[in-house]
Design a protein around this motif. Structure first.
Motif, PDB file in Angstrom:
ATOM      1  N   CYS A  85      37.058  40.121  47.282  1.00 47.92           N
ATOM      2  CA  CYS A  85      36.785  40.809  46.026  1.00 47.92           C
ATOM      3  C   CYS A  85      37.113  39.886  44.856  1.00 47.92           C
ATOM      4  CB  CYS A  85      37.679  42.052  45.969  1.00 47.92           C
ATOM      5  SG  CYS A  85      37.415  43.055  44.515  1.00 47.92           S
ATOM      6  N   TYR A  87      38.226  40.909  42.126  1.00 46.86           N
ATOM      7  CA  TYR A  87      39.409  41.456  41.458  1.00 46.86           C
ATOM      8  C   TYR A  87      40.651  41.136  42.286  1.00 46.86           C
ATOM      9  CZ  TYR A  87      35.664  43.975  39.105  1.00 46.86           C
ATOM     10  OH  TYR A  87      34.513  44.290  38.435  1.00 46.86           O
ATOM     11  N   CYS A  89      43.852  43.287  42.892  1.00 42.37           N
ATOM     12  CA  CYS A  89      44.784  44.418  42.768  1.00 42.37           C
ATOM     13  C   CYS A  89      45.970  44.171  43.682  1.00 42.37           C
ATOM     14  CB  CYS A  89      44.091  45.727  43.166  1.00 42.37           C
ATOM     15  SG  CYS A  89      42.622  46.063  42.193  1.00 42.37           S
ATOM     16  N   TYR A  91      48.040  46.049  45.065  1.00 39.48           N
ATOM     17  CA  TYR A  91      48.259  46.970  46.178  1.00 39.48           C
ATOM     18  C   TYR A  91      47.177  46.866  47.249  1.00 39.48           C
ATOM     19  CZ  TYR A  91      44.973  49.468  43.200  1.00 39.48           C
ATOM     20  OH  TYR A  91      43.897  49.783  42.423  1.00 39.48           O
ATOM     21  N   CYS A  92      46.246  45.931  47.114  1.00 37.75           N
ATOM     22  CA  CYS A  92      45.081  45.893  47.998  1.00 37.75           C
ATOM     23  C   CYS A  92      45.395  45.154  49.293  1.00 37.75           C
ATOM     24  CB  CYS A  92      43.927  45.201  47.283  1.00 37.75           C
ATOM     25  SG  CYS A  92      42.449  45.067  48.302  1.00 37.75           S
ATOM     26  N   LEU A  94      43.411  43.657  51.137  1.00 33.39           N
ATOM     27  CA  LEU A  94      42.583  42.457  51.328  1.00 33.39           C
ATOM     28  C   LEU A  94      43.376  41.170  51.108  1.00 33.39           C
ATOM     29  CD1 LEU A  94      39.152  43.197  49.626  1.00 33.39           C
ATOM     30  CD2 LEU A  94      39.653  42.970  52.055  1.00 33.39           C
ATOM     31  N   CYS A 136      35.547  44.868  50.230  1.00 30.79           N
ATOM     32  CA  CYS A 136      35.063  44.306  48.962  1.00 30.79           C
ATOM     33  C   CYS A 136      35.006  45.430  47.928  1.00 30.79           C
ATOM     34  CB  CYS A 136      33.656  43.729  49.148  1.00 30.79           C
ATOM     35  SG  CYS A 136      32.436  44.989  49.545  1.00 30.79           S
ATOM     36  N   ASP A 137      34.541  45.126  46.729  1.00 29.99           N
ATOM     37  CA  ASP A 137      34.165  46.151  45.752  1.00 29.99           C
ATOM     38  C   ASP A 137      32.633  46.203  45.803  1.00 29.99           C
ATOM     39  OD1 ASP A 137      35.201  47.371  42.721  1.00 29.99           O
ATOM     40  OD2 ASP A 137      33.072  46.877  42.995  1.00 29.99           O
ATOM     41  N   LYS A 168      35.326  49.501  41.023  1.00 27.91           N
ATOM     42  CA  LYS A 168      36.066  49.535  39.755  1.00 27.91           C
ATOM     43  C   LYS A 168      35.265  48.777  38.698  1.00 27.91           C
ATOM     44  CE  LYS A 168      40.857  49.626  41.443  1.00 27.91           C
ATOM     45  NZ  LYS A 168      40.863  49.315  42.870  1.00 27.91           N
TER      46      LYS A 168
HETATM   47  S1  SF4 Z   1      38.733  45.669  46.933  1.00 27.20           S
HETATM   48 FE1  SF4 Z   1      39.299  47.255  45.450  1.00 27.20          FE
HETATM   49  S2  SF4 Z   1      41.513  47.413  45.564  1.00 27.20           S
HETATM   50 FE2  SF4 Z   1      40.934  45.448  46.524  1.00 27.20          FE
HETATM   51  S3  SF4 Z   1      41.065  43.902  44.883  1.00 27.20           S
HETATM   52 FE3  SF4 Z   1      38.965  44.663  44.935  1.00 27.20          FE
HETATM   53  S4  SF4 Z   1      38.899  46.317  43.441  1.00 27.20           S
HETATM   54 FE4  SF4 Z   1      41.052  45.938  43.910  1.00 27.20          FE
END
Ligand code: SF4
Length: 346
Positions: A85, A87, A89, A91-92, A94, A136-137, A168
């Motif tokens: 991803c 992004y 985050c 808490y993810c 991944l 992924c997102d 997101k």
């Molecule tokens: S998959 Fe979702 S929770 Fe994980 S980094 Fe990407 S946006 Fe954030």
């Protein structure tokens, strides 16, 4: 730099994606596992400058969702033509799952679609849900991947099956350019602004996500709201109350397919991997505990948060579309998830 597997160097989707990066060097490779997930890589360093890898997936195009994932009473499947991803985050899961932060795009979407069609034809009388956005997102890389642009028209042919795109991001142009499909839900994840700013690095703000939802709503798309994961803060009541005012000040209940709450969860292994990467992050010094192989906020806090948020949400939405405590977010990869093919597995 773009790594491309030799066997798909001339695939039309490879060429289309490459054309978006005319100045990037193309480096052929035999299998993407040579680049992705190598043991010598450091996720945190690589996350600063990830590369794109274009590959072909050979098996496991669609898999059963883990127990407790998805809507009650429906059969749920996951598929992910992307890994990782843009992004970050905190808490993810991944971050702990792959050693590499590179992005992988499996360009053979049609093989995913054949596998999905097979499932739909094999289960004609069941409510079926297909989710992308587990590894992924779903929309964050849409201008490059055209994932929604390809999969939404595919699902339009099968009204008995449903697709959820989970995001997101605000990359909604392909959806705005299409007619809304009644069996497609575009679900946006939210945490309060304070949490977004401290834990959801590089993501669009709460406000920008809401504006993206408003545009989709005007075009008739069915929307989902995923207040997931719930993150504890001593001031969480005020933070979530404000978030709900913001969201429901803009998103109409009639546009909503479903609203869910999901507590924070990571498997013990995923939690250790993420803490190794970010040992100083405040999230990991919070009131967490490990129970039955999962790390979560202390049970009494979690119950308190779910009860509070449920009460607040039911001031805005009817119970029929509300799914409290039902996690629609991954705590860990499903058993047969996208571990690299043809290369070392971390
Ligand atoms: S998959 Fe979702 S929770 Fe994980 S980094 Fe990407 S946006 Fe954030």
């Amino acid at each position: 730099m773009i790594y491309v597997e030799e066997e798909i160097l001339n695939h039309p989707r490879t060429l289309q994606i490459q054309s978006r990066f005319p100045d990037s060097e193309v480096v052929p490779c035999a299998r993407y596992g040579e680049i992705f997930n190598r043991r010598a890589q450091h996720f945190r360093l690589q996350k600063r400058r990830p590369s794109l890898i274009l590959a072909r997936k050979h098996r496991n195009f669609v898999h059963d969702a883990p127990e407790g994932f998805g809507l009650a009473g429906a059969r749920s499947f996951l598929f992910d033509p992307l890994l990782n991803c843009i992004y970050d985050c905190r808490y993810c899961y991944l971050q702990g799952m792959f050693r590499s932060a590179h992005y992988v795009v499996f360009v053979n979407y049609e093989d995913f679609q054949w596998a999905i069609e097979e499932k739909i034809r094999a289960l004609p009388s069941q409510a079926l849900w297909f989710f992308s956005g587990y590894d992924c997102d779903s929309l964050a890389l849409e201008p490059v991947t055209r994932l929604a642009a390809s999969f939404v028209p595919f699902f339009a042919r099968f009204p008995q099956a449903n697709l959820e795109l989970r995001t997101k991001s605000t990359q909604i142009k392909s959806l705005i350019d299409m007619e809304a499909e009644p069996n497609v839900v575009v679900a946006f994840s939210f945490t309060p602004e304070e949490v977004q700013a401290s834990l959801e690095h590089e993501t669009p703000s709460v406000d920008r996500r809401i504006r993206a939802m408003e545009r989709l709503q005007e075009r008739g798309w069915r929307l989902g709201l995923r207040f997931d994961p719930l993150i504890y803060d001593p001031d969480y009541r005020e933070q979530y109350r404000r978030l709900y005012e913001q969201v429901f000040g803009a998103v109409r209940v009639e546009s909503l397919h479903s609203v869910s709450l999901g507590p924070f969860r990571l498997t013990g292994d995923a939690f250790k991997a993420v803490v190794r990467l970010y040992p100083d992050d405040a999230l990991f010094a919070g009131p967490l505990e490990e129970e039955e192989g999962h790390v979560a906020f202390r049970r009494e806090l979690e119950e308190e948060m779910v009860a509070f948020c449920t009460g607040e949400l039911l001031r805005h939405v009817p119970e029929e579309i509300f799914f409290p405590g039902l996690s629609l977010a991954p705590a860990a990869p499903p058993a047969s998830s996208s571990q690299p093919e043809g290369g070392p597995v971390a």
